[in-house]
Motif scaffolding. Structure first.
Motif, PDB file in Angstrom:
ATOM      1  N   GLY A   1       0.783  -1.279   0.213  1.00  0.00           N
ATOM      2  CA  GLY A   1      -0.265   0.286   0.099  1.00  0.00           C
ATOM      3  C   GLY A   1       0.831   0.986   0.114  1.00  0.00           C
ATOM      4  O   GLY A   1       0.703   1.943  -0.712  1.00  0.00           O
TER       5      GLY A   1
ATOM      6  N   GLY B   1       2.621   1.508  -3.395  1.00  0.00           N
ATOM      7  CA  GLY B   1       1.346   2.127  -4.314  1.00  0.00           C
ATOM      8  C   GLY B   1       1.018   3.899  -3.944  1.00  0.00           C
ATOM      9  O   GLY B   1       1.145   4.307  -5.255  1.00  0.00           O
ATOM     10  N   CYS B   2       1.758   4.571  -3.021  1.00  0.00           N
ATOM     11  CA  CYS B   2       0.857   5.134  -3.433  1.00  0.00           C
ATOM     12  C   CYS B   2       2.706   6.494  -3.361  1.00  0.00           C
ATOM     13  O   CYS B   2       2.310   7.608  -3.823  1.00  0.00           O
ATOM     14  CB  CYS B   2       0.983   6.086  -0.842  1.00  0.00           C
ATOM     15  SG  CYS B   2       0.139   5.530  -0.222  1.00  0.00           S
TER      16      CYS B   2
ATOM     17  N   ASN C   1      -2.627   5.080 -10.825  1.00  0.00           N
ATOM     18  CA  ASN C   1      -1.756   6.667 -10.244  1.00  0.00           C
ATOM     19  C   ASN C   1      -1.610   6.607 -11.505  1.00  0.00           C
ATOM     20  O   ASN C   1      -1.308   5.640 -12.977  1.00  0.00           O
ATOM     21  CB  ASN C   1      -0.495   5.996  -9.662  1.00  0.00           C
ATOM     22  CG  ASN C   1      -1.200   6.009  -8.028  1.00  0.00           C
ATOM     23  OD1 ASN C   1      -1.884   7.072  -7.409  1.00  0.00           O
ATOM     24  ND2 ASN C   1       0.211   5.196  -7.318  1.00  0.00           N
TER      25      ASN C   1
ATOM     26  N   TYR D   1      -5.427  -0.641  -9.874  1.00  0.00           N
ATOM     27  CA  TYR D   1      -5.439  -0.448  -8.419  1.00  0.00           C
ATOM     28  C   TYR D   1      -5.394   0.310  -7.881  1.00  0.00           C
ATOM     29  O   TYR D   1      -6.572   1.111  -7.205  1.00  0.00           O
ATOM     30  CB  TYR D   1      -4.630  -1.775  -7.454  1.00  0.00           C
ATOM     31  CG  TYR D   1      -4.328  -3.247  -7.536  1.00  0.00           C
ATOM     32  CD1 TYR D   1      -5.327  -3.961  -7.922  1.00  0.00           C
ATOM     33  CD2 TYR D   1      -3.204  -3.915  -8.057  1.00  0.00           C
ATOM     34  CE1 TYR D   1      -5.369  -5.077  -7.926  1.00  0.00           C
ATOM     35  CE2 TYR D   1      -3.121  -5.159  -8.290  1.00  0.00           C
ATOM     36  CZ  TYR D   1      -4.437  -6.184  -8.431  1.00  0.00           C
ATOM     37  OH  TYR D   1      -4.697  -7.289  -8.842  1.00  0.00           O
ATOM     38  N   THR D   2      -4.645   1.259  -8.459  1.00  0.00           N
ATOM     39  CA  THR D   2      -4.004   2.854  -7.749  1.00  0.00           C
ATOM     40  C   THR D   2      -5.028   3.855  -8.557  1.00  0.00           C
ATOM     41  O   THR D   2      -5.131   5.239  -8.384  1.00  0.00           O
ATOM     42  CB  THR D   2      -3.007   3.394  -7.178  1.00  0.00           C
ATOM     43  OG1 THR D   2      -2.301   3.268  -8.176  1.00  0.00           O
ATOM     44  CG2 THR D   2      -2.880   1.751  -6.122  1.00  0.00           C
TER      45      THR D   2
END
Length: 151
Positions: free
Chosen positions: A14, A17-18, A85, A82-83
């Motif tokens: 997590g 991913g940020c 981004n 998922y993210t």
């Protein structure tokens, strides 16, 4: 014990991913240029280049293209799974019948590094998709600013 390991792994993924994606502070590799290509051709090439070269080896990343025909502008983005981004973004705007203003931004790591940015530049500029840039860099020497030097 196993539960803690799974929780720690999920937290690490997590947090990783940020930190993925194009930075908001402008530190990611980026370029702006005018391509001697009609807007629709440049837009189509940016989509092909993104699909062929920027989706990673497992094709887990999505290519999302947004076209505004009335404004003759468009954005082609590669998004992380998922993210969502942004890993790469190509913004295009018609600057005449056979000219397009282009802005490219890449994450700066892995598949989306400065070499990928250069390959995207060449693809749009020459309307030829290739995951590597084969064009020589600008051979002109950089001009140093003149200064008054006092002895």
């Amino acid at each position: 014990m196993y539960r803690n390991l799974v929780a720690a792994s999920a937290l690490a993924l997590g947090l990783a991913g940020c930190s993925m994606g194009i930075s908001q502070n402008g530190s990611s590799p980026h370029s702006e240029f005018k391509a001697p290509v009609a807007f629709k051709d440049a837009y189509a090439t940016a989509i092909r280049q993104s699909r062929d070269c920027l989706r990673s080896t497992d094709n887990a990343y999505r290519v999302v293209a947004d076209l505004n025909e009335s404004a003759q502008s468009g954005v082609v983005r590669v998004l992380a799974p998922y993210t969502d981004n942004e890993m790469s973004r190509v913004e295009l705007k018609a600057a005449g019948a056979k000219s397009t203003d282009v802005r490219i931004a890449m994450w700066g790591k892995g598949t989306w590094d400065a070499a990928a940015m250069r390959a995207m530049q060449d693809a749009v500029y020459y309307s030829l998709v290739s995951c590597s840039s084969y064009m020589p860099l600008d051979p002109r020497p950089k001009v140093k600013p003149s200064r008054d030097l006092k002895d």
